[in-house]
Design an enzyme around this catalytic site. Structure first.
Site, mmCIF file in Angstrom:
data_model
loop_
_atom_site.group_PDB
_atom_site.id
_atom_site.type_symbol
_atom_site.label_atom_id
_atom_site.label_comp_id
_atom_site.label_asym_id
_atom_site.label_seq_id
_atom_site.Cartn_x
_atom_site.Cartn_y
_atom_site.Cartn_z
ATOM 1 N N GLY A 16 0.705 -1.200 -0.160
ATOM 2 C CA GLY A 16 -0.249 -0.003 0.136
ATOM 3 C C GLY A 16 0.813 1.442 -0.086
ATOM 4 N N ILE A 100 -7.842 -9.665 -11.081
ATOM 5 C CA ILE A 100 -8.257 -9.300 -12.441
ATOM 6 C C ILE A 100 -9.825 -8.953 -12.256
ATOM 7 C CG2 ILE A 100 -8.863 -10.375 -14.382
ATOM 8 C CD1 ILE A 100 -6.171 -11.551 -14.678
ATOM 9 N N LEU A 101 -10.356 -8.041 -12.539
ATOM 10 C CA LEU A 101 -11.617 -7.839 -12.696
ATOM 11 C C LEU A 101 -12.578 -8.099 -13.689
ATOM 12 C CD1 LEU A 101 -10.887 -4.247 -10.825
ATOM 13 C CD2 LEU A 101 -11.782 -6.028 -9.813
ATOM 14 N N ASN A 115 -5.777 2.846 -12.574
ATOM 15 C CA ASN A 115 -4.961 1.856 -12.141
ATOM 16 C C ASN A 115 -3.570 2.402 -12.226
ATOM 17 O OD1 ASN A 115 -4.096 -0.690 -11.331
ATOM 18 N ND2 ASN A 115 -3.328 -1.110 -13.416
ATOM 19 N N HIS A 117 0.380 0.710 -13.380
ATOM 20 C CA HIS A 117 1.249 -0.483 -13.717
ATOM 21 C C HIS A 117 2.494 0.056 -13.857
ATOM 22 C CE1 HIS A 117 1.380 -4.312 -15.517
ATOM 23 N NE2 HIS A 117 2.209 -3.573 -16.408
HETATM 24 C C1 GAR Z 1 3.127 -1.073 -7.503
HETATM 25 O O1 GAR Z 1 4.648 -1.254 -7.942
HETATM 26 C C2 GAR Z 1 2.277 -0.941 -8.486
HETATM 27 O O2 GAR Z 1 2.321 -0.196 -9.927
HETATM 28 C C3 GAR Z 1 1.838 -2.523 -8.945
HETATM 29 O O3 GAR Z 1 2.102 -3.341 -7.464
HETATM 30 C C4 GAR Z 1 3.040 -2.317 -6.622
HETATM 31 C C5 GAR Z 1 1.974 -2.055 -5.403
HETATM 32 O O4 GAR Z 1 2.729 -1.481 -4.496
HETATM 33 N N1 GAR Z 1 0.913 -2.954 -9.604
HETATM 34 C C6 GAR Z 1 0.806 -3.974 -10.322
HETATM 35 O O5 GAR Z 1 1.613 -4.850 -10.787
HETATM 36 C C7 GAR Z 1 -0.791 -4.104 -10.825
HETATM 37 N N2 GAR Z 1 -0.789 -4.981 -11.935
HETATM 38 P P1 GAR Z 1 2.160 -0.909 -3.278
HETATM 39 O O6 GAR Z 1 1.429 -1.753 -2.762
HETATM 40 O O7 GAR Z 1 3.381 -0.592 -2.294
HETATM 41 O O8 GAR Z 1 1.420 0.265 -3.742
#
Ligand code: GAR
Length: 196
Positions: A16, A100-101, A115, A117
């Site tokens: 998070g 995946i939604l 989102n 990515h």
């Molecule tokens: C982040 O790097 C985000 O971009 C990625 O997960 C990490 C979450 O970090 N999201 C994905 O890969 C979505 N497909 P966080 O929980 O510390 O924000």
């Protein structure tokens, strides 16, 4: 964005850190006073997501909708939507939300669902983006804030940030460099949306 009170609901699955960056920006830059926008809730699909504690420390309402308690994606998404809708969100922010939604869920939140990515889309949709960028010999990597459509990691790009891939980089060192940029561009993109 027309709603007078713009509730933001953030969905997480793990650390998070992006959620925390958004919460910090909202507080420091006074989104409530300036845009009538505030983070109304943080919802996780995992009970042990460290981000839930972080959100609670910031005084934000949290909820758990555990995907393992449902026997289909549709049932999980329906329960998730019910929890989200308690907060009447103007914006639903996927922030390291690793599910995946269903197309029905995405259609229901059309125009309100974004989102981040960890790649320079359209390159490297899906998982293991950093290792794949290193293996491909890319000189640059980055991250993309985008609207969510039913096609995975597609949808209008709202912002991107670029970082170099340096000699000796591992997926972990590159991920950290990209993440520091995520923490900048995600709050900025959200503020642009809620101030429009
Ligand atoms: C982040 O790097 C985000 O971009 C990625 O997960 C990490 C979450 O970090 N999201 C994905 O890969 C979505 N497909 P966080 O929980 O510390 O924000």
């Amino acid at each position: 964005m027309s709603a007078s009170n713009k509730n933001i609901v953030i969905l997480i699955s793990g650390a998070g850190s992006n959620m925390a960056a958004i919460v910090r920006a909202a507080q420091q830059d006074q989104w409530a006073r300036r845009h009538r926008a505030h983070v109304a809730a943080v919802i996780s699909n995992k009970a042990d997501a460290p981000g839930l504690l972080v959100a609670r420390e910031h005084g934000i309402t949290t909820a758990l909708v555990d995907h393992k308690a449902f026997d289909s994606r549709e049932a999980f998404d329906a329960a998730l939507a019910a929890e989200i809708d308690r907060h009447q969100p103007a914006l639903v922010v996927l922030s390291g939300f690793m599910r995946i939604l269903t197309p029905g869920f995405v259609a229901y939140y059309a125009g309100r669902l974004i989102n981040i990515h960890p790649s320079l889309l359209p390159a490297f949709t899906g998982l293991h983006t950093h290792q794949r960028a290193i293996d491909a010999g890319c000189r640059f990597a980055g991250c993309t804030v985008h609207r969510v459509t039913s096609e995975l990691d597609h949808g209008e790009y709202l912002d991107q940030a670029v970082v170099p891939i340096l000699p000796g980089d591992t997926a972990a060192t590159l991920a950290a460099r990209v993440l520091s940029q995520e923490h900048l561009i995600y709050p900025q993109a959200i503020e642009r949306l809620v101030s429009a």
